[in-house]
Design a protein around this motif. Structure first.
Motif, PDB file in Angstrom:
ATOM      1  N   SER A 230       2.984  -4.391   4.991  1.00 22.30           N
ATOM      2  CA  SER A 230       2.437  -5.284   6.033  1.00 22.30           C
ATOM      3  C   SER A 230       1.549  -6.373   5.443  1.00 22.30           C
ATOM      4  O   SER A 230       1.584  -7.520   5.875  1.00 22.30           O
ATOM      5  CB  SER A 230       1.628  -4.480   7.054  1.00 22.30           C
TER       6      SER A 230
ATOM      7  N   LYS B 140       0.839  -1.200   0.000  1.00 20.76           N
ATOM      8  CA  LYS B 140       0.000   0.000   0.000  1.00 20.76           C
ATOM      9  C   LYS B 140       0.876   1.254   0.000  1.00 20.76           C
ATOM     10  O   LYS B 140       1.774   1.384   0.842  1.00 20.76           O
ATOM     11  CB  LYS B 140      -0.897   0.011   1.243  1.00 20.76           C
TER      12      LYS B 140
ATOM     13  N   THR C  55       2.612   9.834  13.598  1.00 22.58           N
ATOM     14  CA  THR C  55       3.107   8.564  13.053  1.00 22.58           C
ATOM     15  C   THR C  55       4.591   8.649  12.768  1.00 22.58           C
ATOM     16  O   THR C  55       5.369   7.747  13.105  1.00 22.58           O
ATOM     17  CB  THR C  55       2.350   8.225  11.744  1.00 22.58           C
TER      18      THR C  55
ATOM     19  N   TRP D  99       6.059   3.000   1.073  1.00 22.36           N
ATOM     20  CA  TRP D  99       5.189   1.830   0.994  1.00 22.36           C
ATOM     21  C   TRP D  99       4.990   1.150   2.348  1.00 22.36           C
ATOM     22  O   TRP D  99       5.892   1.110   3.174  1.00 22.36           O
ATOM     23  CB  TRP D  99       5.784   0.776   0.043  1.00 22.36           C
ATOM     24  N   ASP D 100       3.786   0.592   2.501  1.00 20.63           N
ATOM     25  CA  ASP D 100       3.497  -0.263   3.651  1.00 20.63           C
ATOM     26  C   ASP D 100       3.349  -1.696   3.110  1.00 20.63           C
ATOM     27  O   ASP D 100       2.415  -1.991   2.358  1.00 20.63           O
ATOM     28  CB  ASP D 100       2.193   0.188   4.327  1.00 20.63           C
TER      29      ASP D 100
ATOM     30  N   THR E 264       8.581  -0.762  12.325  1.00 19.45           N
ATOM     31  CA  THR E 264       8.746  -0.223  10.965  1.00 19.45           C
ATOM     32  C   THR E 264       9.429  -1.232  10.042  1.00 19.45           C
ATOM     33  O   THR E 264       9.884  -0.870   8.953  1.00 19.45           O
ATOM     34  CB  THR E 264       9.582   1.071  11.001  1.00 19.45           C
TER      35      THR E 264
ATOM     36  N   GLU F 292       7.577   6.538  14.594  1.00 17.54           N
ATOM     37  CA  GLU F 292       8.512   5.703  13.840  1.00 17.54           C
ATOM     38  C   GLU F 292       9.959   6.121  14.113  1.00 17.54           C
ATOM     39  O   GLU F 292      10.833   5.277  14.322  1.00 17.54           O
ATOM     40  CB  GLU F 292       8.208   5.796  12.339  1.00 17.54           C
TER      41      GLU F 292
ATOM     42  N   ARG G  37       2.009   4.789   0.996  1.00 14.96           N
ATOM     43  CA  ARG G  37       1.787   5.421   2.298  1.00 14.96           C
ATOM     44  C   ARG G  37       1.245   6.834   2.193  1.00 14.96           C
ATOM     45  O   ARG G  37       0.563   7.322   3.077  1.00 14.96           O
ATOM     46  CB  ARG G  37       3.081   5.433   3.101  1.00 14.96           C
TER      47      ARG G  37
ATOM     48  N   VAL H 281       7.596  -1.315   6.690  1.00 15.44           N
ATOM     49  CA  VAL H 281       7.226  -0.069   6.011  1.00 15.44           C
ATOM     50  C   VAL H 281       8.475   0.675   5.545  1.00 15.44           C
ATOM     51  O   VAL H 281       9.548   0.571   6.149  1.00 15.44           O
ATOM     52  CB  VAL H 281       6.379   0.873   6.910  1.00 15.44           C
ATOM     53  N   THR H 282       8.302   1.379   4.446  1.00 18.08           N
ATOM     54  CA  THR H 282       9.358   2.266   3.973  1.00 18.08           C
ATOM     55  C   THR H 282       8.754   3.667   3.914  1.00 18.08           C
ATOM     56  O   THR H 282       7.574   3.865   4.279  1.00 18.08           O
ATOM     57  CB  THR H 282       9.842   1.868   2.559  1.00 18.08           C
TER      58      THR H 282
ATOM     59  N   VAL I  50       2.375  11.002   5.589  1.00 15.98           N
ATOM     60  CA  VAL I  50       2.356  10.395   6.914  1.00 15.98           C
ATOM     61  C   VAL I  50       2.225  11.505   7.951  1.00 15.98           C
ATOM     62  O   VAL I  50       2.914  12.519   7.880  1.00 15.98           O
ATOM     63  CB  VAL I  50       3.662   9.594   7.157  1.00 15.98           C
TER      64      VAL I  50
END
Lengths: 243, 104
Positions: free
Chosen positions: A187, A157, A166, A184-185, A177, A170, A159, A180-181, A162
């Motif tokens: 997860s 997904k 959040t 992009w997530d 984390t 992080e 992101r 996540v980058t 942000v």
């Protein structure tokens, strides 16, 4: 006498000339043994293009591989033998792990078996259950629209913006984390098992490198180094897409 | 999703790959008898993985599970692969398991 019917097709495909499936009757009692996939699996079924395909091994113990994948040498470079790992952080797997992947991640739809070869190769035969996402796409820059579309199709997904809270959480290490980058997530991204022609093939290693560059978590990537050559060497089922 | 190789035109590796792929030659497919060793089964519904199937038997069919756990690993495979995934009803699966155990 018990007999099983085995369709020996793709393993025979590359011998040249017209190619047709060959149906062989293998007398289990006469040959004295049945060749299963592995010690505890006689065969498995996978979905391929909406149809169930039975994966099994050629039962003729005298059968020898012929054709393109029986060749021992190719011009090097570019078709040089490659290391066991496509990337130090990405696990390399063998056939038994692929069977397990087919029985679990593919059926649960938490994983994808990816034929990372160019379409010209894919069209001539693939491992059942595979989808074709060529390395030429997977090695594009992370911001390339085609790469973005592929990552989304894998369940990653974007992101977007942000929020401050959040971001701070992080930065302070208060949230996990690892998946996540910045962009992009991952997860809910699927586990990908990538393969190509075999130990001399650089297509799936390039795809792995491209995915890693885009931030795909290495724990969600698997590399089958044996590829089509080793798959066929063990007389495992292959399929022509669209048939 | 559009799959393209055009963007990498000029890549010597890609050129070599295309030349190599041509060595396989054209594959003629018999429509009546596909070249795959695969077998297409009707009514295939792989909605449970093998592990989930075992859990499902344990939690939703405790009676049938009494029979299921007495089967050999090969027989359990058959129940899962040949019967369950090919759309057999629970009653049919129960009958098969019972018959196998009675015949011992």
């Amino acid at each position: 006498m018990n007999k099983i019917i085995v369709l020996c097709g793709m393993a025979l495909l590359f011998g040249g000339g017209a190619v047709h499936a060959q149906e062989e009757e293998v007398a289990v009692e006469e040959s004295g043994f049945f060749i299963p996939l592995s010690e505890d699996k006689p065969y498995i079924h996978v979905l391929h293009e909406g149809k169930s395909v039975k994966i099994q091994r050629v039962q003729d113990p005298e059968y020898e591989l012929r054709g393109y994948f029986a060749r021992t040498g190719r011009k090097c470079p570019p078709f040089c033998l490659r290391p066991m790992e496509a990337h130090p952080e990405v696990e390399t797997v063998g056939e038994v792990e692929i069977f397990s992947f087919m029985e679990n991640e593919l059926r649960d739809e938490t994983g994808l078996l990816i034929d990372a070869r160019t379409p010209a190769w894919f069209q001539k035969g693939t491992i059942p259950g595979s989808i074709n996402v060529p390395f030429t796409v997977l090695s594009k820059p992370p911001a390339d629209p085609e790469m973005i579309a592929v990552l989304k199709s894998f369940g990653a997904k974007p992101r977007g913006e942000v929020g401050t809270v959040t971001r701070l959480m992080e930065e302070w290490g208060l949230t996990d984390t690892s998946l996540v980058t910045k962009d992009w997530d991952f997860s809910d991204a699927k586990k990908l098992l990538l393969w190509c022609n075999g130990p001399f093939c650089g297509q799936s290693p390039r795809a792995v490198e491209g995915l890693m560059e885009a931030g795909y978590p290495p724990e969600k990537l698997l590399y089958y180094r044996g590829g089509m050559q080793v798959w066929q060497l063990f007389g495992l089922t292959t399929i022509i897409p669209g048939t | 999703m559009v799959i393209s190789t055009a963007a990498m035109a000029g890549d010597p590796y890609l050129d070599a790959l295309e030349a190599e792929a041509a060595k396989i030659g054209h594959v003629e497919v018999d429509d009546q008898q596909g070249p795959s060793t695969g077998e297409v089964g009707a009514g295939f519904a792989p909605n449970l993985s093998r592990d989930q199937f075992v859990s499902h038997m344990r939690s939703d069919h405790p009676g049938g599970n009494v029979l299921f756990v007495q089967l050999s690993p090969q027989e359990r495979d058959k129940i899962y692969l040949d019967y369950y995934l090919k759309g057999a009803s629970y009653q049919q699966v129960l009958t098969v398991m019972d018959t196998w155990l009675q015949s011992r």
